[in-house]
Scaffold this motif. Sequence first.
Motif, PDB file in Angstrom:
ATOM      1  N   ASN A  19       0.827  -1.210   0.000  1.00  0.00           N
ATOM      2  CA  ASN A  19       0.000   0.000   0.000  1.00  0.00           C
ATOM      3  C   ASN A  19       0.859   1.256   0.000  1.00  0.00           C
ATOM      4  O   ASN A  19       0.526   2.261  -0.645  1.00  0.00           O
ATOM      5  CB  ASN A  19      -0.930  -0.008   1.215  1.00  0.00           C
ATOM      6  CG  ASN A  19      -2.029  -1.042   1.093  1.00  0.00           C
ATOM      7  OD1 ASN A  19      -2.324  -1.513  -0.002  1.00  0.00           O
ATOM      8  ND2 ASN A  19      -2.626  -1.413   2.215  1.00  0.00           N
ATOM      9  N   ARG A  73       2.169   1.857  -3.406  1.00  0.00           N
ATOM     10  CA  ARG A  73       1.116   2.288  -4.324  1.00  0.00           C
ATOM     11  C   ARG A  73       0.688   3.716  -4.081  1.00  0.00           C
ATOM     12  O   ARG A  73       0.562   4.513  -5.010  1.00  0.00           O
ATOM     13  CB  ARG A  73      -0.086   1.345  -4.196  1.00  0.00           C
ATOM     14  CG  ARG A  73      -1.275   1.785  -5.024  1.00  0.00           C
ATOM     15  CD  ARG A  73      -2.490   0.921  -4.709  1.00  0.00           C
ATOM     16  NE  ARG A  73      -3.664   1.398  -5.415  1.00  0.00           N
ATOM     17  CZ  ARG A  73      -4.898   0.978  -5.188  1.00  0.00           C
ATOM     18  NH1 ARG A  73      -5.107   0.079  -4.245  1.00  0.00           N
ATOM     19  NH2 ARG A  73      -5.908   1.454  -5.875  1.00  0.00           N
ATOM     20  N   HIS A  74       0.444   4.058  -2.823  1.00  0.00           N
ATOM     21  CA  HIS A  74      -0.147   5.356  -2.496  1.00  0.00           C
ATOM     22  C   HIS A  74       0.885   6.431  -2.170  1.00  0.00           C
ATOM     23  O   HIS A  74       0.565   7.624  -2.232  1.00  0.00           O
ATOM     24  CB  HIS A  74      -1.106   5.198  -1.313  1.00  0.00           C
ATOM     25  CG  HIS A  74      -2.259   4.283  -1.599  1.00  0.00           C
ATOM     26  ND1 HIS A  74      -3.287   4.625  -2.436  1.00  0.00           N
ATOM     27  CD2 HIS A  74      -2.528   3.023  -1.159  1.00  0.00           C
ATOM     28  CE1 HIS A  74      -4.160   3.628  -2.506  1.00  0.00           C
ATOM     29  NE2 HIS A  74      -3.721   2.637  -1.735  1.00  0.00           N
TER      30      HIS A  74
END
Length: 450
Positions: free
Chosen positions: A339, A342-343
């Motif tokens: 995560n 990705r973010h």
Amino acid sequence: MPSTPRAPERGDLILSVVVTAIALAMLALLPAISSVDPDVTVEMPGPSDWQWWVVAAAVLAQGARLAWISTAPRHVLVAMPALALLVSLVPLGEASGIPLVAVIAAAYVATRKRASAASWTPWIIATVLTAGAGVISNLRLDDGLMVPVAAAVGQAVVVVGVPTAIAAAASARHAMATSREREALARAGELEARMDAALAAERTAIARELHDIAAHHLSGIALMSSAISQQIDMDPATAKAGLADVRAQTRSLLDELRGLVALLRSDDGVSVDGASVDGAPVDVQSLAGLETLIPAARARGLDVTLAIPDGASMRDLSRGIGPLGQFAAYRTVQEALANAARHAPGGRCTVELRDSGDDHAGDSDHAADSLEILVSNGPGTADAAVPAGAHHQGGFGLRGMEERAALTRSSLTYGPTDDGGWRVLLWVPREAGHDGDPITTSTPPDGAQP
């Protein structure tokens, strides 16, 4: 069109025959008793008297009506003493009590068939009619008034009240047994519904777990394959290195799927401590696997460091944490890093492990003997390239973390940090009496992320 009369039920027909036979036997045997024993005097008409035939006709009429008592039990209950009252108008002597046999049977059956909310009026009427028949008959046998009336009332209470009380008690016991059976069926149905709901939830959790594992690797494989297709002619050396990465990612995906299957099948002779599934080696993700996960993530472009207390080893930190707890911890760290990539691409990540008893441990509200795992990342940089495998589209990362934490009775919190980053904090309780040996995992080939 008139309806066809319904045939009597078998039980009612048997009751009618038995009651009629008893009454007729009494009618026939009472005069015989007087002739056998001169000391016993029975004043009643014999077969040569018309009164005797009146009683016989009344007994037969009562028996015929009893054959349909189930169709109208309250009407039959009133009809039996009404016939007895009519017969009492004829001087019968000792034979006046014979029609009361049918009243006893009717009172019992009518009470057994009585609904809980039904009125008791038919029983009161039957008692009054029975008492009236007794008063008329007793007045012929006794010159007084109080004694015949009192005897008739007592007789009516016994004839109607006793079978009614016995039947009411039997009905209450039957209702209680029926209620218990229904309650047991309801509980069984509720248990089955809960089991179905639990199975559905478990299937959903397994589906999410498989989705997260597959998507984590397959998205990276798809991106690397796209790049290889462009590099294969211009830069064959780089393309070959990319193929090696694809092969490593594929092998890691298979390893993780085998590890998940091992946990799901642990009750079928599948060991989760480095044993085998049907003789095949199984690599189960554990806390020890973090020593491989972090370098692999770093090699793929993620700025991440692993911090553990000075002097402690991963074996010490995994003490007392069972296979499922270690698997949940590993997957939580892996998902948190995915995560972050990705973010917040380009953001610095830190994975910190420490005992809850350390001076810098987190929340004192959690179990004193537990492992605290903190995964934090700073804000991403706008010009940072997204590492391969970071485009984890449509996943269930946070929800999967929560389900794994709930399954292992761990505690999970997450949320943004003051500097614009993100943090995931997991407390994994240690199991009392656990041998404390960590799970041994094999190192994935080519430095790939497990």
